[in-house]
Design a protein around this motif. Structure first.
Motif, mmCIF file in Angstrom:
data_model
loop_
_atom_site.group_PDB
_atom_site.id
_atom_site.type_symbol
_atom_site.label_atom_id
_atom_site.label_comp_id
_atom_site.label_asym_id
_atom_site.label_seq_id
_atom_site.Cartn_x
_atom_site.Cartn_y
_atom_site.Cartn_z
ATOM 1 N N ILE A 114 10.705 7.330 -13.712
ATOM 2 C CA ILE A 114 11.830 6.448 -13.393
ATOM 3 C C ILE A 114 11.327 5.199 -12.679
ATOM 4 N N ILE A 115 11.749 4.041 -13.158
ATOM 5 C CA ILE A 115 11.383 2.776 -12.516
ATOM 6 C C ILE A 115 12.478 2.337 -11.552
ATOM 7 N N GLU A 116 13.722 2.439 -11.993
ATOM 8 C CA GLU A 116 14.827 1.955 -11.158
ATOM 9 C C GLU A 116 16.112 2.667 -11.550
ATOM 10 N N ARG A 129 11.504 -6.771 -15.010
ATOM 11 C CA ARG A 129 10.797 -7.786 -14.215
ATOM 12 C C ARG A 129 9.668 -7.161 -13.417
ATOM 13 N N ARG A 152 15.952 -5.461 -13.617
ATOM 14 C CA ARG A 152 15.034 -5.267 -12.488
ATOM 15 C C ARG A 152 13.776 -4.532 -12.931
ATOM 16 N N LYS A 167 6.023 10.159 -12.061
ATOM 17 C CA LYS A 167 6.683 9.337 -11.061
ATOM 18 C C LYS A 167 6.111 7.920 -11.053
ATOM 19 N N THR A 168 6.755 7.039 -10.327
ATOM 20 C CA THR A 168 6.243 5.676 -10.209
ATOM 21 C C THR A 168 6.179 5.258 -8.749
ATOM 22 N N VAL A 169 5.222 4.396 -8.471
ATOM 23 C CA VAL A 169 5.222 3.607 -7.245
ATOM 24 C C VAL A 169 5.705 2.225 -7.653
ATOM 25 N N VAL A 170 6.735 1.714 -6.975
ATOM 26 C CA VAL A 170 7.259 0.388 -7.315
ATOM 27 C C VAL A 170 7.130 -0.511 -6.087
ATOM 28 N N PHE A 171 6.198 -1.456 -6.167
ATOM 29 C CA PHE A 171 6.008 -2.396 -5.053
ATOM 30 C C PHE A 171 6.897 -3.614 -5.279
ATOM 31 N N TYR A 175 0.839 -1.190 0.000
ATOM 32 C CA TYR A 175 0.000 0.000 0.000
ATOM 33 C C TYR A 175 0.868 1.230 0.000
ATOM 34 N N HIS A 176 0.371 2.281 -0.574
ATOM 35 C CA HIS A 176 1.062 3.566 -0.505
ATOM 36 C C HIS A 176 0.044 4.703 -0.550
#
Lengths: 296, 296, 296, 296
Positions: free
Chosen positions: A244-246, A278, A275, A291-295, A47-48
């Motif tokens: 940005i993802i990573e 995946r 990464r 932006k991104t949320v990366v769980f 969750y975020h």
């Protein structure tokens, strides 16, 4: 293009929900109630709550023991839950038993290509690499070694628009879940950025926003930085400025030439890209704005 | 201002040579011959040949067992060696038995100040902190707890030039080997950058060249980067663009607010600054152009 | 087995000296005098004085512009310098224009094999991979894709001694500069450790000395560590206790299963092994006792 | 001993639930339903299903806008929810507006002490440092500079049991939420490990399980490892084997003496300990068996 994937002990079947919406009370209760109702068992839940925008994001991986439940049924039933959560809710429900596909765009550098082909071959991604498209033939032989079709599309200086049209035709023919620019040295035109929004992923060989554009290792050398980096991001019409993802970095020292940076940088580029790919394929990346949320 | 430092088993006496010059054959032979001649024993030797500029750099730490040899003698004797190496050779010979001194410039944030005072107190630096100058009184009490004098110089919006003149007078009174801007929130005027060239060290709370200027964590938040960083660099008249001594980064995630970044960033800032300061004080940093060689 | 390698701009010809000996004054002067005498130009020079043993170590890469100077001449001339330095001096002088060769021992896991084959193919190592030996046929097809011969040697439970004799025959036929155990799951017998001392390199999937022996990720899971690691080391008769060349770690969290560790661990294993192999092949690793000096 | 803490914008009031229990369907629905019922707003929610044990763990931070709701009411109301979840459920509900307290045990090394005092002083921990107990007087003056009482308890070789009894009396008088062994060089007797179970936290200066016991940097030097580390863990009667909260490492090279390791290791020790202490005080660490779930 996707085919049924046989779940394995390493990749057991999961239904994956992702949802973003304006935050309010009761969302989690609604979702977990729904999952409980369909006999699901939450194996991962993230969750975020984003204070700056007031949005709420979640990803939930759900084990379903009754194989007769179809992802289409689940989607249909969840639609009313989502509607109750709010009109702005954005969500997806996917089934890891349905295999995804990926198309790679490459040029002459082999490191990211080899790495992605190898990982796909040993089952690290929940996807098959359907095809590789290259603007040079340098990587054709390497690609076909892995049993993956290679499409050569030359990019003459005065025929880039036509070349991109051809690339688009080939890529769209595979209807891929991800289009990976694995050190593809051409800048996507705005219409392709639009058509592939949320699916086109690039690896840039710097720690963005530093060293946008061409020859980032040369820029890094000139500036005298003590770490080099790489950034995996979604492609947008704004060069090297997509969500940005990573990112990751690697220490260098004063005795690194740009050739040394290029060599060491390959390791960071491959790791960061793999990464990001995946996580994208596992529905772990939610985009909002730039932006991104990366769980992860 | 410097006083004789008693060498200890942890900090034994060493003579430290640093030298930079256009590369040619025979330099190392000359230097090692000289050190052998004076009965010295090389305990650390580092070399760097910079291909892009054709310059050669070295740092050598030398143990001298005969206490009667003075650093002035050594310098005098080495001058002819250096002259033979070439007219452009830049060199220094220092004696770790001569303690260095440092002045800190601070504002309201205590983390770098406390860290540097603590390290100095437990003997990590070959230097004493002679004084702290603050544009606010917030850190006065903390500074004096460590037995270090604190000078308060207010910076009214319409009196910055006078304030800087006052700071300069105080600092120059200590004749320090390093002037550390430990989260000092004022931009040094060009004349001070010039006067303190090669001695003024700043910590910037971003991974430069990203996020130059004010509020870098807010810039990082807006861009959605996945790592935050800090950069220790020599101060030049070009804002946040001086030669970089050290950088490092720290992983964040989508659930970090700017307040979280500020908190976590403190740890990176203190580490990066303390490393940079130590290397500077140990004569491990050689500046050339806008870059540094760091023999850490 | 070695063949002449054509020096390229990325891998220019260098003569590489490594030397270890009891420390005394004048060693560096002798060496640098010698290099100056033969018209050499030091492009990299590293030194280490080990206080605990009193030994001195150096590695120097030397550019020679006159192509007629042969490595045999250089060795012959340096022998008298080394003799003057002391009877215990151990040294080697190699020529990067003479290509080295490597043999890999593998089992079923493909990640290190693919990584090393790819790096060799794109020229990251100053060596060719002459052959791969596997105790299973699983990796035969992958190996031959890269044009490298594969030798299958079965390891029946009651015939390991014969199997190792067969492996030894194959490997020694190539007279390799390095024998890499790239996730080879068999423990080398003492006679092979002896025969290949200083050339056999293993990758162990833990941060040694933690988790020696079998199933280190399961050991790590049971202990609840927060980082997993990998260690590249020379093989000795003492299991997982040989001189360490390189190590690195990667952060995990409480939600990692052993399968997750295995997946993430592959990235650390490949990086650590590839670094160790490259440093070994570039004569950057000097062994003394159970430790190494690595001039990376 | 705890006093009311005024919530600030940086530390707003939250109710924090932690719960561990055998996994079953419906747990999340129950909890989120409860939080919704009391008008709470989940600001952080973390979940973990441990496949190896079949246990489920969660931590939830809840914003309550009606200040009249007391933590005692919430606990009373949640008890029936927890009972319905199952008889083995272990849970706590805390209120960040109730400040926690900490007692530190120290010996002669100042780095962890100074770091923790500084962080507490600038409000990084939701706790006050109530007192410091030292087996030497070396750190008394430093402690009192920060306005914290210091208790000196000598540890004569033949009177350790009495000394520990005295320490226990002092510590228990403060009824602290955490007892931090900040480089305290004495091994806690079994009865104290028992009495302080889940509250006593140690920092060990190695990457456990490597180098248990005395002089870990010397052990690391002898083994020739390439990274040094530190481990923060709960204290149990089994030396250096309690549940690990946090670990980190730092790269060294062959030229590090043990003195260099000690110096560099201080930075890792302070960082690792401070993170572990903060997570413990924020109820982010759930212990099960000899492992921890850390919802950081």
């Amino acid at each position: 293009m996707t085919t049924a994937q046989r779940p394995t002990s390493e990749h057991p079947r999961r239904l994956v929900l992702t949802l973003g919406c304006p935050d309010t009370t009761g969302i989690v209760a609604s979702i977990s109630g729904f999952i409980s109702d369909i006999g699901g068992w939450i194996t991962e839940a993230s969750y975020h709550s984003d204070e700056s925008t007031g949005w709420f994001f979640t990803r939930q991986a759900v084990r379903i023991d009754s194989p007769e439940i179809s992802i289409d049924d689940v989607r249909e039933r969840f639609a009313s839950i989502a509607a109750a959560i709010g009109p702005d809710a954005e969500w997806s429900f996917t089934d890891t038993a349905v295999e995804k596909s990926v198309v790679l765009l490459v040029s002459k550098d082999s490191h990211c290509l080899t790495d992605l082909l190898s990982r796909a071959e040993r089952g690290e991604f929940p996807a098959t690499i359907a095809a590789v498209v290259g603007n040079h033939r340098d990587l054709e032989e390497l690609t076909t070694r892995f049993g993956v079709p290679f499409h050569h599309v030359p990019f003459p200086a005065d025929g880039k628009a036509e070349a991109f049209a051809q690339v688009r035709g080939i890529v769209d023919g595979y209807d891929p879940d991800a289009i990976i620019l694995a050190r593809f040295m051409q800048i996507l035109p705005a219409d392709l950025c639009q058509a592939w929004a949320g699916r086109a992923i690039n690896i840039h060989h710097s720690f963005l926003p530093s060293f946008v554009g061409a020859r980032p290792y040369h820029q890094a050398f000139d500036r005298g930085v003590k770490l080099i980096g790489a950034t995996c991001h979604y492609v947008t019409a704004d060069l090297d400025a997509g969500p940005i993802i990573e990112q990751d970095v690697s220490r260098i020292s004063h005795d690194y030439t740009t050739a040394d940076m290029v060599r060491q940088g390959r390791d960071i580029e491959t790791l960061v890209l793999s990464r990001g790919v995946r996580w994208h394929l596992e529905d772990r990346v939610l985009v909002y704005g730039r932006k991104t949320v990366v769980f992860s």
